[in-house]
Motif scaffolding. Structure first.
Motif, PDB file in Angstrom:
ATOM      1  N   CYS A  31      73.931  52.983  61.817  1.00 20.32           N
ATOM      2  CA  CYS A  31      75.204  53.475  61.276  1.00 20.32           C
ATOM      3  C   CYS A  31      76.127  53.975  62.391  1.00 20.32           C
ATOM      4  N   THR A  34      77.449  51.106  64.558  1.00 21.63           N
ATOM      5  CA  THR A  34      78.442  50.334  63.805  1.00 21.63           C
ATOM      6  C   THR A  34      79.776  51.070  63.792  1.00 21.63           C
ATOM      7  N   TRP A  46      86.554  47.042  59.934  1.00 22.80           N
ATOM      8  CA  TRP A  46      85.481  47.724  59.204  1.00 22.80           C
ATOM      9  C   TRP A  46      84.575  46.692  58.544  1.00 22.80           C
ATOM     10  N   TRP A  50      80.489  46.178  59.696  1.00 22.34           N
ATOM     11  CA  TRP A  50      79.425  46.521  58.754  1.00 22.34           C
ATOM     12  C   TRP A  50      78.718  45.259  58.252  1.00 22.34           C
ATOM     13  N   TYR A  83      74.461  48.498  53.614  1.00 25.81           N
ATOM     14  CA  TYR A  83      75.469  48.067  54.595  1.00 25.81           C
ATOM     15  C   TYR A  83      76.394  46.988  54.015  1.00 25.81           C
ATOM     16  N   THR A  86      78.833  48.843  51.909  1.00 25.13           N
ATOM     17  CA  THR A  86      79.775  49.551  52.760  1.00 25.13           C
ATOM     18  C   THR A  86      80.804  48.596  53.358  1.00 25.13           C
ATOM     19  N   ALA A  87      80.385  47.397  53.713  1.00 23.85           N
ATOM     20  CA  ALA A  87      81.286  46.422  54.338  1.00 23.85           C
ATOM     21  C   ALA A  87      82.479  46.115  53.456  1.00 23.85           C
TER      22      ALA A  87
END
Length: 402
Positions: A31, A34, A46, A50, A83, A86-87
């Motif tokens: 994390c 990244t 972003w 991610w 992830y 989150t991406a």
């Protein structure tokens, strides 16, 4: 203060991903590194960074599977799921970006691959709902085949979460304490908005009741000890559901708005907000243009772009108007079960959460987390373990006599 990223929202979403380290959804180094590669407030950057981290985690899972290492495969698949989710965050809006669809589907695919390797894999549910189904999971506490009725928590989400994320945010903590878990996505959430196009609705009791029907029909669920936990916008929808669904033994409102309209206008300049709904036309035009301008900003406009999408409206003023429908004002007396309400100091989304407690007529508990608890962020994101400690101390006491 931000931890890694200079933009408050980007950093908060980084913390959100990082927060699931304890529950198996993240690795600190993955994390942090990244986030360090995201050198500007740019949703495209972003997404790329991610996504790259998610793909590496998934590749590690595939390699571990080939090597016969199911533990490492499980762990890597679960991290990849978080992830991938989150991406796609900063791609939310209309028209729906194909990359958001792809990352969302990958987060579900990798979650299910990892969850299948848990000691007690979840059951994948299709919950009957108004001619379609809502996606859900039933996670069993204890050993497989043990149908001893246990207390069960139903988890309901907020604006931009997914039913898979609920595993990391709330399900693991419940399972560790011997509670079964039924998690689901409702209208406006996860794949229900993304794949079915069904937007939010204010009367969440009509969403939760079919979920309760599924829960109480299961032999391992103690129908007398059924708890509804909502977080973020679920902090509104959970008590709203409890005002009409009375088979619940307890309700939890974690960091939600008491009245969405009040929360929305509190973010506007007072001189413009005071013109709503039917004030000076020139001033209202200025407000509308200001909101449209804000929507174009990568960080400041994200919440508004997301909100329009999940509510199925086309312009900011329409969203402001429909916000009036999402309120607990005048319904507090309809909630019968004991209710736990909480927020983190400084969180503007839940600024009026205490008002809900003050107007409820059922037994209540209000907790405001803060620096004395080493907790910051919306939904206690830097201290989920602290939140769970306080919640289950209260909840175990509430259910003890049932």
């Amino acid at each position: 203060m931000t931890l890694v990223l200079h933009d408050d929202l980007f950093d908060a979403q980084f913390v959100r991903a990082l927060a699931y380290t304890r529950s198996g959804g993240a690795e600190i180094g993955e994390c942090v590194e990244t986030a360090r590669r995201i050198t500007k407030t740019d949703g495209e950057l972003w997404y790329r960074e991610w996504l790259a981290t998610a793909e590496r985690a998934e590749q590690a899972a595939v390699a571990s599977t080939a090597a016969g290492d199911s533990v490492s495969a499980r762990d890597a698949y679960l991290r990849a799921s978080n992830y991938y989710r989150t991406a796609g965050l900063f791609l939310m809006g209309t028209p729906v970006d194909d990359r958001l669809r792809s990352s969302a589907h990958k987060q579900t695919e990798t979650f299910r691959a990892g969850a299948a390797l848990l000691a007690s894999p979840p059951e994948i549910l299709g919950i009957p709902y108004e001619g379609t189904t809502l996606p859900g999971y039933f996670f069993r506490a204890g050993d497989a085949g043990d149908d001893t009725p246990r207390p069960t928590v139903i988890l309901t989400n907020g604006y931009d979460g997914t039913v898979e994320e609920l595993y990391f945010a709330n399900a693991v903590a419940a399972l560790e304490r011997g509670y079964h878990v039924l998690a689901f996505d409702g209208p406006g959430q996860g794949s229900v908005i993304l794949d079915q196009g069904i937007p939010f609705r204010p009367d969440w009791e009509n969403v939760v009741s079919p979920v309760v029907d599924v829960a109480v029909a299961r032999p391992e669920v103690d129908a007398e000890r059924l708890v509804l936990i909502g977080w973020s916008f679920g902090g509104y929808t959970a008590p709203r559901a409890a005002s009409g669904e009375h088979r619940l033994a307890a309700c939890v409102a974690d960091s939600g708005p008491y009245d969405l309209y009040d929360t929305v206008i509190a973010r506007m300049p007072g001189v413009l907000a005071h013109q709503l709904p039917d004030g000076n036309r020139l001033m209202l035009s200025v407000l509308e243009k200001a909101l449209e301008s804000t929507m174009r900003k990568p960080s400041a406009g994200w919440a508004l772009r997301r909100n329009l999408w999940v509510h199925g409206v086309d312009d900011p003023m329409a969203y402001v108007e429909l916000a009036r429908e999402y309120s607990m004002k005048g319904r507090e007396h309809l909630v019968r079960c004991p209710t736990f309400v909480c927020r983190t100091a400084g969180d503007d989304i839940s600024a009026d959460a205490r008002k809900l407690t003050e107007h409820l007529t059922c037994p209540t508990e209000f907790v405001e987390f803060g620096h004395d608890d080493d907790v910051t962020g919306h939904c206690e994101m830097t201290g989920r373990a602290v939140f769970h400690q306080r919640l289950y101390r209260w909840l175990d006491g509430v259910l003890a006599g049932r």
